[in-house]
Motif scaffolding. Structure first.
Motif, PDB file in Angstrom:
ATOM      1  N   SER A 197       0.840  -1.195   0.000  1.00 34.91           N
ATOM      2  CA  SER A 197       0.000   0.000   0.000  1.00 34.91           C
ATOM      3  C   SER A 197       0.880   1.252   0.000  1.00 34.91           C
ATOM      4  N   GLU A 198       1.919   1.229   0.845  1.00 36.07           N
ATOM      5  CA  GLU A 198       2.811   2.399   0.893  1.00 36.07           C
ATOM      6  C   GLU A 198       3.524   2.609  -0.444  1.00 36.07           C
ATOM      7  N   GLU A 216       6.195   2.733   6.738  1.00 34.83           N
ATOM      8  CA  GLU A 216       6.975   1.531   6.441  1.00 34.83           C
ATOM      9  C   GLU A 216       8.343   1.840   5.831  1.00 34.83           C
ATOM     10  N   GLY A 217       8.619   3.116   5.575  1.00 34.28           N
ATOM     11  CA  GLY A 217       9.943   3.510   5.103  1.00 34.28           C
ATOM     12  C   GLY A 217      10.872   3.894   6.245  1.00 34.28           C
ATOM     13  N   VAL A 218      10.364   3.781   7.470  1.00 39.56           N
ATOM     14  CA  VAL A 218      11.114   4.230   8.648  1.00 39.56           C
ATOM     15  C   VAL A 218      11.403   3.022   9.528  1.00 39.56           C
ATOM     16  N   GLU A 219      12.595   2.982  10.109  1.00 36.41           N
ATOM     17  CA  GLU A 219      12.935   1.925  11.069  1.00 36.41           C
ATOM     18  C   GLU A 219      11.928   1.944  12.219  1.00 36.41           C
ATOM     19  N   PRO A 220      11.593   0.776  12.762  1.00 34.86           N
ATOM     20  CA  PRO A 220      10.629   0.758  13.860  1.00 34.86           C
ATOM     21  C   PRO A 220      11.161   1.426  15.125  1.00 34.86           C
ATOM     22  N   GLY A 221      10.239   1.844  15.974  1.00 36.90           N
ATOM     23  CA  GLY A 221      10.607   2.428  17.269  1.00 36.90           C
ATOM     24  C   GLY A 221      10.505   3.940  17.269  1.00 36.90           C
TER      25      GLY A 221
END
Ligand code: 2AM
Ligand code: CA
Ligand code: CA
Ligand code: CA
Length: 276
Positions: free
Chosen positions: A53-54, A74-79
């Motif tokens: 979707s992203e 979803e283009g960013v590291e989690p946290g």
């Protein structure tokens, strides 16, 4: 602010197109996704549908506006640190798209029909277009800075309740179990006896849209990110409501702890949450 048009395509038209295309596709994928993984913790889920979707939204936006900046979950590291850093890296951006490809992934995964696509465009840090789309009900919420907010073309207004006892509120349970979750439980405990009732649907963006169209009197949540709130913040403010942080200061893209209401109960809610 004048409605910007480039190459005959308004920003808003592109945002709507992205949200409805992505939403239609997501709907076909319920109970039908193939990969589920954990990002940051056992409660932090992602599927290939979030990523797809992203990608769909990003490609469409950058095809129309190749010089714009793009921030998607979803283009960013989690946290939380990486999220804040990513947003900060765009602080000098002129046009920045802030996108949550599925807000409510847990619901999507479980087949609980309450999730949304959230797309915002900011100009020098100020949100100028906000679109939230609920593919399950085919409800499209759209706001343009200074031009009002609409659900499928019908103008939206926030609700008219002026006391907590008449209010229907929503909240979300924060992922951070050390600080944020216990704090939110205290807020819940303080508010529950004072209000008509409290809901927790599991999509912050859709809760914001529901405040905008008057189905909820207010919403609060701790530990959110720019992509959860950017579009919804404009929906609420353009519908006559108020969006602030926990201290009551006006919303900006960096706000993580949010209070959004019809305006009339705003100070009461800020005060109650400040007590806990
Ligand atoms: P998501 O589905 O896009 O991840 C529900 O309370 C809200 O919290 C949703 O907007 C959800 O967005 C978000 N959320 C879920 N897990 C999270 C996490 N680990 N950190 C921050 N926000 C999260
Ligand atoms: Ca997520
Ligand atoms: Ca989200
Ligand atoms: Ca998401």
């Amino acid at each position: 602010y004048n409605r910007p048009v480039i190459g005959g395509k308004s920003f808003t038209a592109v945002a709507i197109n992205c949200a409805s295309k992505a939403g239609e596709w997501i709907k076909t994928k319920i109970g039908n996704y193939t990969s589920l993984s954990l990002k940051y913790s056992p409660t932090d889920l992602v599927t290939e549908v979030d990523k797809g979707s992203e990608m769909m939204i990003r490609n469409l936006v950058l095809t129309h506006f190749p010089h714009h900046s793009f921030l998607g979950e979803e283009g960013v590291e989690p946290g939380p640190e990486a999220s804040a850093k990513a947003l900060n890296s765009f602080r000098d951006a002129e046009y920045l798209w802030v996108v949550d490809p599925i807000d409510g992934t847990t619901n999507f995964v479980h087949g609980f029909p309450f999730f949304s696509v959230s797309i915002a465009l900011s100009y020098r840090g100020e949100v100028i277009v906000g679109v939230v789309y609920d593919p399950m009900r085919d409800e499209l919420f759209v706001a343009e800075k200074g031009k009002g907010a609409y659900v499928h073309g019908k103008p939206m207004r926030t609700s008219t309740e002026s006391t907590l006892s008449e209010s229907l509120l929503a909240t979300g349970f924060p992922a951070d179990q050390k600080v944020a979750l216990p704090l939110n439980m205290k807020g819940l405990q303080a508010l529950a006896p004072q209000v008509r009732n409290i809901r927790s649907g599991g999509s912050a963006a859709l809760h914001m849209a529901y405040v905008a169209c008057g189905r909820l009197t207010g919403f609060w949540e701790i530990g959110l990110n720019s992509w959860d709130l950017a579009a919804g913040s404009l929906l609420v403010s353009e519908s006559g409501g108020r969006v602030t942080d926990y201290k009551g200061d006006p919303y900006n893209l960096g706000v993580r702890n949010v209070i959004a209401t019809n305006g009339a109960i705003h100070e009461q809610l800020v005060d109650e949450l400040a007590k806990v």
